[in-house]
Design an enzyme around this catalytic site. Structure first.
Site, PDB file in Angstrom:
ATOM      1  CB  THR A  78       6.289  15.403 -10.074  1.00 19.13           C
ATOM      2  OG1 THR A  78       6.058  14.184 -10.776  1.00 19.13           O
ATOM      3  CG2 THR A  78       5.153  15.647  -9.084  1.00 19.13           C
ATOM      4  CB  CYS A 100      37.204  30.741  -1.175  1.00 19.41           C
ATOM      5  SG  CYS A 100      37.480  32.061  -0.013  1.00 19.41           S
ATOM      6  CB  ALA A 145      17.668  32.107 -10.878  1.00 23.38           C
ATOM      7  CB  THR A 146      21.020  27.662 -11.456  1.00 25.01           C
ATOM      8  OG1 THR A 146      21.661  28.479 -10.473  1.00 25.01           O
ATOM      9  CG2 THR A 146      22.064  26.896 -12.238  1.00 25.01           C
TER      10      THR A 146
HETATM   11  C1  LIG Z   1      21.060  33.746  -6.861  1.00 25.02           C
HETATM   12  C2  LIG Z   1      21.179  34.082  -8.306  1.00 25.02           C
HETATM   13  C3  LIG Z   1      21.068  33.099  -9.299  1.00 25.02           C
HETATM   14  C4  LIG Z   1      20.919  31.629  -8.961  1.00 25.02           C
HETATM   15  O1  LIG Z   1      19.651  31.347  -8.464  1.00 25.02           O
HETATM   16  P1  LIG Z   1      19.337  29.906  -7.815  1.00 25.02           P
HETATM   17  O2  LIG Z   1      17.865  29.918  -7.650  1.00 25.02           O
HETATM   18  O3  LIG Z   1      20.075  29.895  -6.524  1.00 25.02           O
HETATM   19  O4  LIG Z   1      19.799  28.877  -8.763  1.00 25.02           O
HETATM   20  C5  LIG Z   1      21.132  33.494 -10.606  1.00 25.02           C
HETATM   21  N1  LIG Z   1      21.302  34.773 -10.949  1.00 25.02           N
HETATM   22  C6  LIG Z   1      21.415  35.743 -10.030  1.00 25.02           C
HETATM   23  C7  LIG Z   1      21.585  37.147 -10.463  1.00 25.02           C
HETATM   24  C8  LIG Z   1      21.362  35.430  -8.686  1.00 25.02           C
HETATM   25  O5  LIG Z   1      21.484  36.396  -7.775  1.00 25.02           O
END
Ligand SMILES: *Cc1c(COP(=O)(O)O)cnc(C)c1O
Length: 387
Positions: free
Chosen positions: A241, A327, A76-77
């Site tokens: 890939t 932290c 998601a990042t």
């Molecule tokens: C965990 C999270 C992300 C990041 O997802 P990753 O796959 O770990 O990069 C982004 N947005 C929200 C709301 C999340 O809970």
């Protein structure tokens, strides 16, 4: 899955274990069926491509999308980065972005990056219950607004934003609408079409899939500028890939979430409510953070008065939970999400996020309740003695 003396895991919003069925689906794609999904000339490539197509359908089905609208990413990042940077770079008619102050850092830091490149960003402040209103979004819109990005559900407090209303408003104005739905996908029913969403981010490891794989839904016709150059995989949106085992795992995770959604929603809401009610009722000076109704079924965030936050977290040795503070290398800062809600610093420090999930049992919840009661009462008694 858990050996007896490990703490009870109540931090599913941070990450989830891979479901054994997901792992089983993934395994062949590491070894016998190791092909590159872009290899067009032999069986190894064809079968990998077929597996990716199947996964694409499974992901699409969970959110009500078309399979050609799914772009696989590393999580998601990356999806958030691609959505925001890709839309900004592809935009010809605006540089203004609207988002909210309680977004995940993957959205906030991306916005900050874009501000350095000339974007103008409005950060909406939610009300004390964590929600933004349609009126707030509407009032912030400008003729040069290109994108609105509002998270579906908040990772710390679980509140669910009025996504369909915001989406409709954006669609009427011709403004792109992105939602970081990482915490909502697989937990609540959603349909990108009903929500008028143009871009939606999700991640496998928040829904019992592996870490390091995710997807961005890109509505048909929406143009993004790719953020890395290469072999033009994923319709030119994301070169590299394909992570075939990871993608197969994400697909399987989505399929499992889809078939179990209703039942699991009820089971988790029951357990969460029990945990929350017991803590709030039996311990005075405890407060629920965020809207109690518009929220995920398995998250609760509670502030504990009359205890030191750091001490509290260190004393919870039988449960694995998240704290209301982060932290950084230099210091402990209260959660910016709770601060945005107006939670006073001492209470924000002493806030705990409990997030339940697929492998949480009734016994886990009972044990967690008793542990929390015992720890908080002990810490408060110790403070009482020293005064
Ligand atoms: C965990 C999270 C992300 C990041 O997802 P990753 O796959 O770990 O990069 C982004 N947005 C929200 C709301 C999340 O809970």
């Amino acid at each position: 899955m858990s050996s007896s003396n490990r703490p009870i895991y109540l931090d599913y919003n941070a990450t989830t274990p891979v479901d054994p069925l997901v792992l089983e689906a993934m395994l062949p794609w590491f070894t016998e069926q190791f092909g590159n999904a872009a290899s067009r000339t032999h069986l190894y490539g064809w079968e990998a491509a077929d597996a990716v197509t199947k996964a694409r359908k499974q992901v699409a089905k969970l959110i009500g999308a078309g399979e050609k609208e799914i772009v696989f990413t590393s999580g998601a990042t990356e999806s958030n980065n691609l959505a925001l940077k890709g839309a900004f770079e592809a935009s010809t008619n605006g540089k203004h972005i609207i988002t909210i102050a309680t977004e995940h850092k993957a959205v906030l830091d991306t916005c900050q990056h874009l501000e350095a490149l000339g974007a103008e960003v409005t950060y909406l402040m939610p009300t004390a219950d964590g929600l933004v209103s349609l009126e707030q979004v509407q009032a912030a819109m400008r003729p040069d607004t290109l994108l609105v990005s509002v998270m579906y559900a908040n990772n710390e407090i679980g509140v669910i934003q009025p996504i369909a209303d915001i989406g409709r408003l954006c669609r009427e104005r011709g403004i792109l609408f992105h939602t970081d739905a990482t915490q909502a996908v697989g937990k609540i029913v959603m349909q990108v079409v009903f929500d008028h969403v143009d871009l939606l981010s999700l991640s496998a490891h928040k829904l019992y899939g592996p870490k390091g794989v995710g997807a961005l839904y890109v509505r048909r016709g929406v143009k993004l500028t790719a953020q890395q150059d290469g072999g033009r995989h994923e319709r030119g949106n994301r070169s590299g890939t394909l992570n075939v085992p990871g993608i197969v795992g994400l697909g399987k995770a989505c399929q499992l979430a889809y078939v179990n959604m209703e039942e699991e929603h009820q089971r988790l809401a029951y357990l969460r409510d029990r945990l929350e009610k017991k803590i709030l009722e039996t311990l005075p000076n405890t407060y629920l953070n965020g809207n109690p109704t518009h929220r995920l079924p398995q998250t609760t965030n509670i502030s504990f008065g009359q205890v030191d936050g750091e001490e509290l977290l260190m004393s919870f040795n039988r449960i694995a939970v998240s704290s209301g503070s982060a932290c950084t290398s230099a210091s402990v800062e209260p959660s910016f999400v709770l601060k945005a809600l107006g939670v006073p610093d001492e209470l924000a420090y002493a806030s705990v996020r409990f997030s339940l999930g697929r492998f949480t049992t009734e016994e886990d919840v009972e044990a967690a309740i008793q542990h929390v009661q015992k720890v908080v009462e002990r810490l408060r008694a110790a403070v009482g003695h020293s005064m």
